[in-house]
Design a protein around this motif. Structure first.
Motif, short mmCIF file in Angstrom:
data_model
loop_
_atom_site.label_atom_id
_atom_site.label_comp_id
_atom_site.label_asym_id
_atom_site.label_seq_id
_atom_site.Cartn_x
_atom_site.Cartn_y
_atom_site.Cartn_z
N UNK A 1 0.58 -1.01 -0.04
CA UNK A 1 0.18 -0.02 -0.03
C UNK A 1 0.88 1.28 0.17
N UNK A 2 2.27 1.16 -0.41
CA UNK A 2 2.82 2.49 -0.79
C UNK A 2 2.37 3.10 -2.15
N UNK A 3 3.38 3.65 -2.62
CA UNK A 3 2.86 4.49 -3.87
C UNK A 3 2.94 3.53 -5.09
N UNK A 4 2.36 2.48 -5.02
CA UNK A 4 2.41 1.69 -6.08
C UNK A 4 1.11 1.46 -6.83
N UNK A 5 1.15 1.72 -8.17
CA UNK A 5 -0.28 1.64 -8.92
C UNK A 5 -0.69 0.29 -8.79
N UNK A 6 -1.89 0.19 -9.30
CA UNK A 6 -2.55 -1.34 -9.30
C UNK A 6 -1.73 -2.26 -10.11
N UNK A 7 -1.57 -1.66 -11.33
CA UNK A 7 -0.69 -2.38 -12.05
C UNK A 7 0.85 -2.91 -11.47
N UNK A 8 1.41 -2.13 -10.76
CA UNK A 8 2.68 -2.41 -10.29
C UNK A 8 2.40 -3.48 -9.08
N UNK A 9 1.34 -3.36 -8.36
CA UNK A 9 0.92 -4.18 -7.29
C UNK A 9 0.59 -5.69 -8.04
N UNK A 10 0.02 -5.71 -8.93
CA UNK A 10 -0.20 -7.05 -9.57
C UNK A 10 1.10 -7.72 -9.98
N UNK A 11 2.05 -6.79 -10.47
CA UNK A 11 3.32 -7.24 -10.79
C UNK A 11 4.30 -7.77 -9.40
N UNK A 12 4.16 -6.95 -8.40
CA UNK A 12 4.85 -7.49 -7.19
C UNK A 12 4.11 -8.88 -6.78
N UNK A 13 3.00 -8.80 -6.85
CA UNK A 13 2.39 -10.26 -6.38
C UNK A 13 2.79 -11.34 -7.28
N UNK A 14 2.99 -11.16 -8.64
CA UNK A 14 3.10 -12.02 -9.66
C UNK A 14 4.82 -12.61 -9.22
#
Length: 221
Positions: free
Chosen positions: A125-138
């Motif tokens: 929940x830092x300054x990550x876009x939703x797209x970037x969050x999906x990439x982190x979880x991937x």
């Protein structure tokens, strides 16, 4: 990634460096409640190797090491990681802790199927876009072994800061120099696609208080 969002991410990195420099060990050495919970989850899953994303100055990473886990701790603040290594030495667990400066907007420098468990307290929940969050979880999915566990926490849209402060789009709002991505519940469910979603637990932390979800999800064997 849009240029404005890139600039926000870099501004956040600088802000955290300055914050850790000005307030070394700012969260103390007592582990967070989610880390204490995660220890039991990881132990029940038979985990030995733990990766912490966004470890900061290390109160949780060092706690995991004290509990007997081998810990790889990452953060985009080199200053925070210096404080983490010092804490690990003071507490006699330096041999069980490794650190790496890493921005989660980039792929992890780890092989596939290389860790048993991943922990991230308020990193997603830092300054990550939703797209970037999906990439982190991937990336988390890629480095976890079969049956591996991912425990993370995020502030959610029921938090009193949601919708206030400086808006950056994509449910990201900035207060006091700290940008936060507030999660709606459907994003939690979407990020668990292909996982077993074991728990979504609401809790509060701090004096505001911050309102968060603690999420536990497992890779199918």
């Amino acid at each position: 990634m849009a240029g404005g969002h890139e600039e926000l991410g870099e501004a956040q990195r600088r802000h955290w460096e300055q914050t850790y420099t000005a307030h070394p060990g700012m969260y103390g050495e007592v582990p967070s409640a989610p880390a204490v919970h995660a220890t039991g989850v990881f132990r029940s899953a038979g985990a030995q190797d733990v990766l912490e994303l966004g470890s900061g100055h290390g109160r949780d990473a060092v706690y995991f090491a004290r509990e007997g886990f081998t810990v790889q701790a990452t953060d985009f603040s080199g200053t925070g990681l210096e404080q983490l290594r010092a804490a690990a030495r003071r507490q006699g667990v330096a041999e069980r802790v490794t650190t790496a400066v890493h921005d989660v907007r980039e792929p992890l420098a780890l092989p596939d199927d290389s860790v048993d468990a991943v922990f991230a307290h308020m990193l997603l929940c830092m300054a990550l876009s939703t797209k970037e969050t999906y990439a982190v979880v991937s990336e988390v999915r890629r480095v976890l072994r079969s049956g591996g566990v991912f425990v993370y926490t995020v502030r959610h849209t029921g938090d009193s800061h949601y919708g206030t402060g400086t808006a950056h789009g994509d449910d990201i709002y900035e207060h006091g120099g700290f940008a936060v991505h507030f999660f709606p519940r459907d994003l939690i469910d979407a990020l668990a696609d292909g996982w077993a979603l074991n728990e979504v637990h609401p809790f509060e932390e701090g004096g505001l208080p911050r309102r968060l979800w603690r999420v536990t999800q497992t890779l199918p064997r």
